[in-house]
Scaffold this motif. Sequence first.
Motif, PDB file in Angstrom:
ATOM      1  N   VAL A 241       6.139  16.861   8.791  1.00  0.00           N
ATOM      2  CA  VAL A 241       6.916  15.738   9.303  1.00  0.00           C
ATOM      3  C   VAL A 241       6.519  14.478   8.562  1.00  0.00           C
ATOM      4  O   VAL A 241       5.398  13.979   8.714  1.00  0.00           O
ATOM      5  N   GLN A 242       7.445  13.958   7.749  1.00  0.00           N
ATOM      6  CA  GLN A 242       7.183  12.744   6.977  1.00  0.00           C
ATOM      7  C   GLN A 242       7.448  11.504   7.822  1.00  0.00           C
ATOM      8  O   GLN A 242       6.590  10.668   8.006  1.00  0.00           O
ATOM      9  N   CYS A 243       8.649  11.357   8.352  1.00  0.00           N
ATOM     10  CA  CYS A 243       8.980  10.223   9.226  1.00  0.00           C
ATOM     11  C   CYS A 243       8.817  10.664  10.678  1.00  0.00           C
ATOM     12  O   CYS A 243       9.703  11.306  11.252  1.00  0.00           O
ATOM     13  N   ALA A 244       7.673  10.326  11.258  1.00  0.00           N
ATOM     14  CA  ALA A 244       7.364  10.787  12.611  1.00  0.00           C
ATOM     15  C   ALA A 244       8.342  10.239  13.631  1.00  0.00           C
ATOM     16  O   ALA A 244       8.720  10.923  14.586  1.00  0.00           O
ATOM     17  N   GLY A 245       8.791   8.992  13.446  1.00  0.00           N
ATOM     18  CA  GLY A 245       9.680   8.369  14.410  1.00  0.00           C
ATOM     19  C   GLY A 245      10.987   9.100  14.566  1.00  0.00           C
ATOM     20  O   GLY A 245      11.497   9.273  15.677  1.00  0.00           O
ATOM     21  N   SER A 246      11.554   9.569  13.458  1.00  0.00           N
ATOM     22  CA  SER A 246      12.861  10.202  13.516  1.00  0.00           C
ATOM     23  C   SER A 246      12.806  11.696  13.767  1.00  0.00           C
ATOM     24  O   SER A 246      13.799  12.278  14.223  1.00  0.00           O
ATOM     25  N   SER A 247      11.679  12.346  13.477  1.00  0.00           N
ATOM     26  CA  SER A 247      11.702  13.804  13.430  1.00  0.00           C
ATOM     27  C   SER A 247      10.643  14.529  14.260  1.00  0.00           C
ATOM     28  O   SER A 247      10.641  15.755  14.287  1.00  0.00           O
TER      29      SER A 247
END
Length: 448
Positions: A241-247
């Motif tokens: 998970v690179q973008c934790a906020g979105s994914s």
Amino acid sequence: MENARVLEERKEFILHKSDGGCGGNGMKCDANSVSGAVSQRACVYCGARVVLNPITDAFHIVHGPIGCASYTWDIRGSLSSGEDLYRNSFSTDLRESDIIFGGEKKLAAAIEEIAEKYHPKLIFVYATCIVGVIGDDVNAVCKGMSEKYNMRVIPVKSPGFSGNKSVGYKMACNAIMELISKHNQPKQEGVNILGDFNLAGELWIIEDYLAKLGIQVVSTFTGDSSYESLLKSPGARLNIVQCAGSSTYLANRMEEEMGIPYIKVSFFGIEDTTNSLIRIAEALNNTEAKEKALAFTKKETEKLQEFLAKYRKNLEGKKAAIYVGGGFKAISLIRQFQLMGMETVVVGTQTGKKDDYEIIESLVGSNTVILDDTNPAELEKFMKAKNADILVGGVKERPLAYKLGIAFCDHNHERKHPLCGFDGVVNFIKEINRSINNPVWKYMKVEG
């Protein structure tokens, strides 16, 4: 809070680290924007569109007034190695009569037109604010069109007023799960990359790094992805998970429903890129890949030392302000500034969580201001109070920085050059140097 005055309702979202830190109940976050504060955060529909739009062969129908359709592919620098259908946007263009009598027939006609002209495999239908008010049965229309044309038509419940940008991320993740959940795949020794949208081709850099370690990428969410590639994702051994906020929500659902574990990573900066590659190999229990990761990251880090030493002379002692979308990016930026001898004096995010702010607290100095879901007035006050030399943010923050006579670095969706990985370190530091040491600042007189 020094001389910076804020709305009473906003005080819990703004803290100096010296006030006691962000742990426990110290920092309020992950809440709806305070009314009247003119937050920089986007709406539910925008959050959903950000996640789904990079799917290269998907069609997007915005069910609502034409204005919502202006938020489309060009708000992101997402690149494609294949189809470019995602660059097209469609709207039902609801008018007054549709609002009075309902827009379901207009939506059905729009789907039929696309189906008969393009024969798509996948259509997303975004229910915007006005649809949430008038109550169109978008689910029923999508189901009927799916059966009629034997294609996937997936509703995305995204009325802007129903929450915040983070809610939009969740709605997009639900739509993705609706797409992939019924497709069982044989397990592969590979990973899915979640939360990378191939801005300026950054996903390709990450895939190249993983290829050097012998690690296969099964599917990507959603940069440079396609209908067929997404259906392969249940076969991966690990989600990164690179973008934790979105994914993170999507990663949790895939772990619970498909048994795919996940780890959070970041490929911004030397330290985070190095740690992420090693941790991916460890999570896969791949000893050979870990040895390659150690050797590769050591080699790349050594190659950068002369470059870093050259630019550190220009940047050491400078003060940075950060205001970005997610916490993972803010954390990586703080570390990159530390590498160059710079101090982060203001840091904030649109969608950061408690654990993000706790990490931020541990990284910054005692006099740093930490913000959640800030607005231009607050950002201006604190940048001036802390004498920031540069602001790293997005397109909405750029005019504010320039009006204050403060340098600016675009770390948002529209940029055309990659900032991830070891190559991204070079691009980022050069941009910071060009902006912060530009001769133009000598000729600007900004009143306090």
